[in-house]
Design a protein around this motif. Structure first.
Motif, PDB file in Angstrom:
ATOM      1  N   GLY A   1       0.820  -1.206   0.000  1.00 51.36           N
ATOM      2  CA  GLY A   1       0.000   0.000   0.000  1.00 51.36           C
ATOM      3  C   GLY A   1       0.847   1.246   0.000  1.00 51.36           C
ATOM      4  O   GLY A   1       1.989   1.241   0.482  1.00 51.36           O
TER       5      GLY A   1
ATOM      6  N   GLN B   1      -3.390   7.474  -2.982  1.00 54.57           N
ATOM      7  CA  GLN B   1      -3.501   6.320  -2.098  1.00 54.57           C
ATOM      8  C   GLN B   1      -3.917   5.096  -2.897  1.00 54.57           C
ATOM      9  O   GLN B   1      -4.779   5.165  -3.776  1.00 54.57           O
ATOM     10  CB  GLN B   1      -4.523   6.584  -0.994  1.00 54.57           C
ATOM     11  N   PHE B   2      -3.265   3.957  -2.575  1.00 53.20           N
ATOM     12  CA  PHE B   2      -3.654   2.699  -3.203  1.00 53.20           C
ATOM     13  C   PHE B   2      -3.189   1.550  -2.324  1.00 53.20           C
ATOM     14  O   PHE B   2      -2.077   1.580  -1.771  1.00 53.20           O
ATOM     15  CB  PHE B   2      -3.047   2.563  -4.597  1.00 53.20           C
TER      16      PHE B   2
ATOM     17  N   SER C   1      -3.286  -2.969  -2.096  1.00 53.95           N
ATOM     18  CA  SER C   1      -3.521  -4.222  -2.813  1.00 53.95           C
ATOM     19  C   SER C   1      -3.165  -5.395  -1.913  1.00 53.95           C
ATOM     20  O   SER C   1      -2.202  -5.314  -1.130  1.00 53.95           O
ATOM     21  CB  SER C   1      -2.688  -4.269  -4.099  1.00 53.95           C
TER      22      SER C   1
ATOM     23  N   LEU D   1       3.650   1.448  -8.920  1.00 51.85           N
ATOM     24  CA  LEU D   1       2.321   2.067  -8.955  1.00 51.85           C
ATOM     25  C   LEU D   1       2.366   3.237  -9.922  1.00 51.85           C
ATOM     26  O   LEU D   1       3.219   4.123  -9.789  1.00 51.85           O
ATOM     27  CB  LEU D   1       1.902   2.549  -7.565  1.00 51.85           C
TER      28      LEU D   1
ATOM     29  N   MET E   1      -0.011   6.337 -11.628  1.00 53.00           N
ATOM     30  CA  MET E   1      -1.255   7.103 -11.545  1.00 53.00           C
ATOM     31  C   MET E   1      -1.179   8.286 -12.500  1.00 53.00           C
ATOM     32  O   MET E   1      -0.106   8.887 -12.686  1.00 53.00           O
ATOM     33  CB  MET E   1      -1.509   7.610 -10.117  1.00 53.00           C
TER      34      MET E   1
ATOM     35  N   PRO F   1      -5.353   4.263 -11.343  1.00 50.24           N
ATOM     36  CA  PRO F   1      -4.167   3.578 -10.824  1.00 50.24           C
ATOM     37  C   PRO F   1      -3.882   2.272 -11.560  1.00 50.24           C
ATOM     38  O   PRO F   1      -4.796   1.524 -11.922  1.00 50.24           O
ATOM     39  CB  PRO F   1      -4.525   3.323  -9.353  1.00 50.24           C
TER      40      PRO F   1
ATOM     41  N   TRP G   1      -1.491  -0.982 -10.784  1.00 49.03           N
ATOM     42  CA  TRP G   1      -0.651  -1.651  -9.789  1.00 49.03           C
ATOM     43  C   TRP G   1       0.065  -2.820 -10.466  1.00 49.03           C
ATOM     44  O   TRP G   1      -0.579  -3.753 -10.946  1.00 49.03           O
ATOM     45  CB  TRP G   1      -1.518  -2.134  -8.639  1.00 49.03           C
TER      46      TRP G   1
END
Length: 368
Positions: free
Chosen positions: A183, A209-210, A212, A219, A221, A280, A282
């Protein structure tokens, strides 16, 4: 001759006189009221008569302040994270969870991309200072255990209009072989200004913010830094209510750096910016000797600004609506007045002008 002239019309070639207290005068007063008052009521009751808000488009002047707060989650436990920021007080609170950065500022064209690494020998082992100016290289810092956080960022003016259009941000977080990132939470702080109507100067932020369940390697974005208004701006003047730091970087208390408190205080503002449509991506499958990478592109789009109109703008907008309806009533009641006086619905004294005889008519009368 008694009375006053109440009505005349070029098409009738006649003037109509009566007393001020006569029925004809009262009828004329009633017609005048019905001519001018109903258009006002119609315009008002149809909504939108008084302009309560207006809008315009403006490209904001946005600059990245090179102030960052970064948290990488490495596991489900309460202390399973790595963190770093450009605020020395925050870094001192992190102890062994701090990964002090090796950073550089990239400039368009690729120059300066390795400036931070070149200056590695000038590190300060006791945490990092706030980032310097946008065009200068960052003084790198290493954590006591030798791991580093490296990044490269630049702002770009794509249309060459003197205002930045987007930010390219990159972070590389070196990890131990046993560490995995699941994260990311990242705060980037900006200077945001508007000039066309009122002058708005504020400090704002983008929150990325992300999370998984699968550990990631990168990551990506790509989104917009959008203006969010809960209150109309003024039509003129200077507004610096929010020209204060989003993060209290001088506080020694951990609560001031808690993301929940930072976001709650930020959202209490009536004018903010948000990172919208981040899209996003990932990526997984990180090799043991490769860093975790964050790549973000933040665009500064043209905004629709809502503001409270000034007095003269309100009057101008209301006057246009009133007059457009009034013209119809003037035409209708003009014919009504002509009918009333021409047909003597109310008693008046008509006075017709004495027209001079034409020379031809005078000659014929003389011959006869």
């Amino acid at each position: 001759m008694a009375g006053v002239e109440l009505f005349s019309h070029p098409a009738l070639h006649t003037r109509y006189r009566a007393g001020l207290c006569s029925a004809a005068a009262l009828a004329l007063l009633l017609i005048a009221v019905l001519t001018y008052v109903p258009p006002l009521l119609v315009a008002y009751r149809s909504h939108g008569f008084w302009l309560k808000q207006s809008a315009y488009r403006e490209q904001p002047t946005v600059r990245f302040r090179y102030e960052v707060l970064f948290v990488a989650t490495t596991g489900p436990g309460p202390g399973s994270f790595l963190a770093w920021s450009t605020f020395p007080a925050f870094n001192r609170l992190q102890e062994d969870r701090l990964r002090v950065p090796l950073l550089s500022v990239g400039v368009p064209g690729g120059a300066g991309g390795d400036a931070g690494r070149v200056g590695g020998a000038r590190e300060r082992a006791a945490g990092c200072a706030p980032l310097p100016s946008r065009s200068s290289s960052l003084v790198p810092n290493f954590a006591p255990h030798g791991t580093t956080l490296s990044g490269q960022t630049r702002e770009e003016d794509k249309n060459q209009d003197g205002k930045m259009d987007q930010l390219h941000f990159k972070l590389e977080l070196p990890l131990q072989p046993t560490e995995h990132v699941v994260g990311v939470q990242l705060i980037l702080i900006f200077s945001y200004q508007l000039y066309r109507m009122s002058t708005l100067v504020m400090q704002s932020m983008a929150f990325l913010q992300f999370f998984s369940p699968v550990p990631g390697s990168q990551l990506y974005m790509n989104g917009d830094l959008k203006l969010n208004q809960r209150q109309l701006l003024n039509h003129c003047g200077l507004d610096t209510r929010y020209n204060v730091s989003v993060v209290n970087g001088t506080s020694p208390f951990a609560a001031d750096y808690d993301l929940t408190n930072i976001i709650a205080a930020y959202r209490d503002r009536n004018v903010t910016t948000v990172f919208s449509d981040p899209n996003p991506v990932w990526m997984t499958g990180r090799a043991a000797d490769t860093p975790f990478i964050i790549n973000a592109t933040i665009r500064y789009p043209e905004e629709v600004i809502l503001y409270q109109p000034g007095f003269w703008e309100i009057i101008k907008f209301a006057w246009i609506q009133y007059v457009s309806i009034l013209l119809i009533f003037l035409w209708v009641f003009g014919w009504i007045k002509m009918f009333v006086f021409q047909n003597q619905v109310f008693t008046t004294t008509p006075i017709s002008p004495v027209l001079p005889l034409s020379p031809v008519l005078s000659y014929k009368q003389h011959q006869s």
